[in-house]
Write an enzyme that holds these catalytic residues in place. Sequence first.
Site, PDB file in Angstrom:
ATOM      1  N   SER A  58      -0.680  -7.894  -6.747  1.00  0.00           N
ATOM      2  CA  SER A  58       0.097  -8.815  -5.919  1.00  0.00           C
ATOM      3  C   SER A  58      -0.430  -8.803  -4.498  1.00  0.00           C
ATOM      4  CB  SER A  58       1.563  -8.387  -5.889  1.00  0.00           C
ATOM      5  OG  SER A  58       1.710  -7.193  -5.151  1.00  0.00           O
ATOM      6  N   ASP A  59      -0.259  -9.911  -3.798  1.00  0.00           N
ATOM      7  CA  ASP A  59      -0.428  -9.836  -2.356  1.00  0.00           C
ATOM      8  C   ASP A  59       0.708  -8.961  -1.825  1.00  0.00           C
ATOM      9  OD1 ASP A  59      -1.252 -10.122   0.249  1.00  0.00           O
ATOM     10  OD2 ASP A  59      -1.452 -12.297   0.161  1.00  0.00           O
ATOM     11  N   TRP A  60       0.547  -8.450  -0.628  1.00  0.00           N
ATOM     12  CA  TRP A  60       1.464  -7.439  -0.083  1.00  0.00           C
ATOM     13  C   TRP A  60       2.860  -8.033   0.125  1.00  0.00           C
ATOM     14  CZ3 TRP A  60      -2.741  -5.889  -1.686  1.00  0.00           C
ATOM     15  CH2 TRP A  60      -3.253  -4.622  -1.462  1.00  0.00           C
ATOM     16  N   GLY A  75       4.228  -9.864  -2.206  1.00  0.00           N
ATOM     17  CA  GLY A  75       4.264 -11.117  -2.955  1.00  0.00           C
ATOM     18  C   GLY A  75       4.967 -11.007  -4.297  1.00  0.00           C
TER      19      GLY A  75
END
Length: 792
Positions: A282-284, A286
């Site tokens: 995941s993006d941070w 996200g």
Amino acid sequence: MLSALLPLAALLSPALGVIQPLNTTIYGPYGHVPAVYPSPNTTGLGWEAGLIKAKAFLAELNVTEKAWMVTGTPGPCIGNIVAIPRLGFSGLCLQDGPLAIRAVDYASVFPAGVSAAASFDRALIKERGVLMGEEFKAKGAHVALGPVAGPLGRSAYAGRNWEGFSPDPYLTGVAMEETIIGMQSNGLQACAKHWVAYEQETQRNPTFTESGLVLQESVSSNLDDRTMHELYMWPFANAVKAGVASVMCSYNRINGSYACENSKSQNGLLKEELGFQGYIMSDWGGTHSGLASIEGGLDMNMPGGVGEYGMYDQPLSYFGANITSAINNGSLDISRLDDMILRVMTPYFALGQDQDYPTVDPSSAVLNTFSPIDTYVDEWVLNGTSSRDVRADHHILIRKLGAAATVLLKNVDNALPLKAPKSIAVFGNDASEDTQGYYNQVDWEYGTIAVGGGSGTGRLTYLTTPLEAIKTKAKADGALVQQFLNNTLIATSNLTDLLIPTMPDVCLVFLKTYAEEGADRTSLDTDWNGNEVVASVAAYCNNTVVITHSSGINNLPFSSHENVTAILAAHYPGQESGNAIVDILYGDVNPSAKLPYTIANSVDDYNGLPITAVNSTDPYAWNAEFTEKLEIDYRYFDSKNMSVLYEFGFGLSYTTFSVADLTITSLANSTVTSTPPVEAVAPGGNPALWDYLYSVTVNLTNTGSVAGAEVPQLYLTFPDSAPSTPPKQLRGFEKVSLNATASETVEFKLMRRDLSYWDIVAQDWIIPTGAFGVSVGFSSRDIKLTGSMTVV
Ligand SMILES: *[C@@H]1O[C@H](CO)[C@@H](O)[C@H](O)[C@H]1NC(C)=O
Ligand SMILES: *[C@@H]1O[C@H](CO)[C@@H](O)[C@H](O)[C@H]1NC(C)=O
Ligand SMILES: *[C@@H]1O[C@H](CO)[C@@H](O)[C@H](O)[C@H]1NC(C)=O
Ligand SMILES: *[C@@H]1O[C@H](CO)[C@@H](O)[C@H](O)[C@H]1NC(C)=O
Ligand SMILES: *[C@@H]1O[C@H](CO)[C@@H](O)[C@H](O)[C@H]1NC(C)=O
Ligand SMILES: *[C@@H]1O[C@H](CO)[C@@H](O)[C@H](O)[C@H]1NC(C)=O
Ligand SMILES: *[C@@H]1O[C@H](CO)[C@@H](O)[C@H](O)[C@H]1NC(C)=O
Ligand SMILES: *[C@@H]1O[C@H](CO)[C@@H](O)[C@H](O)[C@H]1NC(C)=O
Ligand SMILES: *[C@@H]1O[C@H](CO)[C@@H](O)[C@H](O)[C@H]1NC(C)=O
Ligand SMILES: *[C@@H]1O[C@H](CO)[C@@H](O)[C@H](O)[C@H]1NC(C)=O
Ligand SMILES: *[C@@H]1O[C@H](CO)[C@@H](O)[C@H](O)[C@H]1NC(C)=O
Ligand SMILES: *[C@@H]1O[C@H](CO)[C@@H](O)[C@H](O)[C@H]1NC(C)=O
């Protein structure tokens, strides 16, 4: 396949996140995301030996450890997977970003993605990847969080376009492939990000009340299937084909559903259709659900905690202990968790990261303000040498690429290259030193901008400024160099009054445009009254040369001013900025870069604007309708037949070139079918899409009097039998260096994918019947040769 394979209770479990039903009135014409379950198992294709080792590793893990393997924890790096010492596993260190290893000291800051793209130089792009890969590895990072193909560049205003390459998917695809092959060549893992259709910063994350309840969800990129395939997915296919170890899902929603829990995009498009065998992280912040994300294809949660802000302050996680309970209560099948770990560990072993990998440089723990050291210090053994200098001689490539990426947009009466001028005036707050320190580039009033800001920036150890490099160079000519760095003063003064004794031979004006993650640009003008600065200088100086250091597209209202004799778009060249621009200004390097985007005549001409506000308090009110479909950047201007200032692919040289002798040859061994032969999916998708079917050659000649490099470009016009397609699409380019009067045959090879459109009914790439137009030239609008071919 949704309900049959997934317990409904699991989908609706409040602790694990709820999949929101979609309202087609809100979500527009593309209003639903087909569900694709289950998440496919990795086959390890291409990484067979790594898969065997990963399976052996997996067999030793207990359930708690399995949960750790897919959940980030605080640690010395930007993202961390904790060590399991009893298995000889020292953990994973994930570090930003796409142009440098950021949160460390004594590392190089390379040219940004937009500069790499402007070079149109495959070899230099790859070399950049190789050298970045060496630095990440030498600092003990296992995974580099880059390169970037999302944002692609739908909007001129998007704050992160410079981290990626170009709004042209073909150019970005090549750049992704070369960068990843380079980065991974020494054993580093790359991470292609951000998957997918992440085209604006505004409302990229949900907004919350003070008590943490969601007010409004992230913006949803609502797009059709063909646009997804032909634009936004395209460069990621190159990334997967290049063997990228990991992919990062993005913050935005896609057709209503969060990217990190979107089963269609993750399970369907990435893992099934493109045959991606690595892991999705995941993006941070996200991740917005537990089980729904896991079933939807997410393999690793970063940084591990819940929410975007203060994520290290509390231990809550959608993954972590929630995974253990989900396994124990039967709502998550262990086989899915096992696959997540195999996807994480297969590239790790395949790239040899279990063999003598460097330790994490302790300096990153200190510089990683993101993850305070007191939250984790006991867990990590940081006994390696601190502050290792990993820069080697990488400044050579950085300077070379900085110059190779500088686009010459205007050059009247050979104003450039400079001919040993005796009097030089340097203007603009972009010419000289930052007054507030290098750490993270910021749009301070004073200081040249070498790269953008946010997680994609670099921590400079030094920065060669334009003024410093000009002074060094001009000294050899015994020249007078005067500097005027105060933009307000320049813009509001009659320069005759500024104590310039005589008209300088040349006035060099340095302008800047800053951009960073988290915010979209609010203007396409250069910052700090750049237009007024040029107007003031050019009113006085009849040889005014303008240089921009910019994230990308700029409004250039001074382009036709009679005294603006030359314009250079130097983008974000990295730490050797000053030397690189002097190499171009003085002609030690002949400019050869090309615009990787279009500069319109007017700011009002651009489409695909970001959504900046909504009038509704509806939680799902933020929707970006990609109604322009395939028509972004030059595809839009061409299809609307609009004139532009400087078109995609444009860039001048100090010499001239011609092309002749267009030849088109089939490379097919048998009759080409419209539909690709069905072959087992491999990384990159159906391997048949990558078969070369045609070869196009031209004879390129340097017709001028100095050596230089040119980028002949091939554009295809699809036959009318294809559904509505932009008039021209880039499908080949090559950077070629030639001595004066020399010539060379240049070949463009066209693969099946290049000749196909995505058919939404067939759900396949189809080669249309009828004649393709083949155009070769020196920009998207400077076509020198045309031909045609009928493929099927
Ligand atoms: C969908 O949204 C529209 C506009 O907000 C609303 O009028 C309608 O009632 C919604 N439909 C459903 C089924 O919720
Ligand atoms: C993945 O592999 C496991 C173990 O071999 C198997 O039980 C499971 O059904 C497979 N899942 C899928 C989606 O194929
Ligand atoms: C799993 O392994 C960890 C150590 O790696 C240990 O702390 C934990 O007790 C183990 N759990 C079980 C259930 O054995
Ligand atoms: C599990 O996730 C939920 C969010 O859905 C969170 O509130 C809860 O605290 C998590 N549990 C643990 C043990 O982290
Ligand atoms: C560093 O720590 C690791 C893990 O505890 C250990 O294996 C290694 O020998 C240590 N190295 C040094 C130089 O102390
Ligand atoms: C820049 O010039 C303006 C206008 O003359 C002046 O007000 C300002 O103080 C100057 N800034 C610096 C740092 O000298
Ligand atoms: C600037 O000042 C000079 C001398 O005072 C004058 O001749 C000239 O017209 C002025 N230029 C502008 C643009 O006002
Ligand atoms: C160009 O520069 C000359 C000075 O060399 C000046 O007289 C002229 O007005 C300038 N042109 C414009 C349009 O400002
Ligand atoms: C610019 O002005 C200088 C001095 O006034 C003059 O010698 C030169 O010819 C001018 N150049 C152009 C290109 O007009
Ligand atoms: C919000 O409503 C106002 C007033 O009706 C309108 O002028 C404006 O365009 C709307 N803005 C958006 C983003 O829809
Ligand atoms: C044609 O045959 C050659 C040699 O076997 C092979 O390398 C090439 O990939 C084939 N081309 C296509 C389009 O199948
Ligand atoms: C390419 O063009 C040049 C200049 O017209 C000519 O001299 C040369 O023979 C050509 N080369 C080929 C391979 O046709």
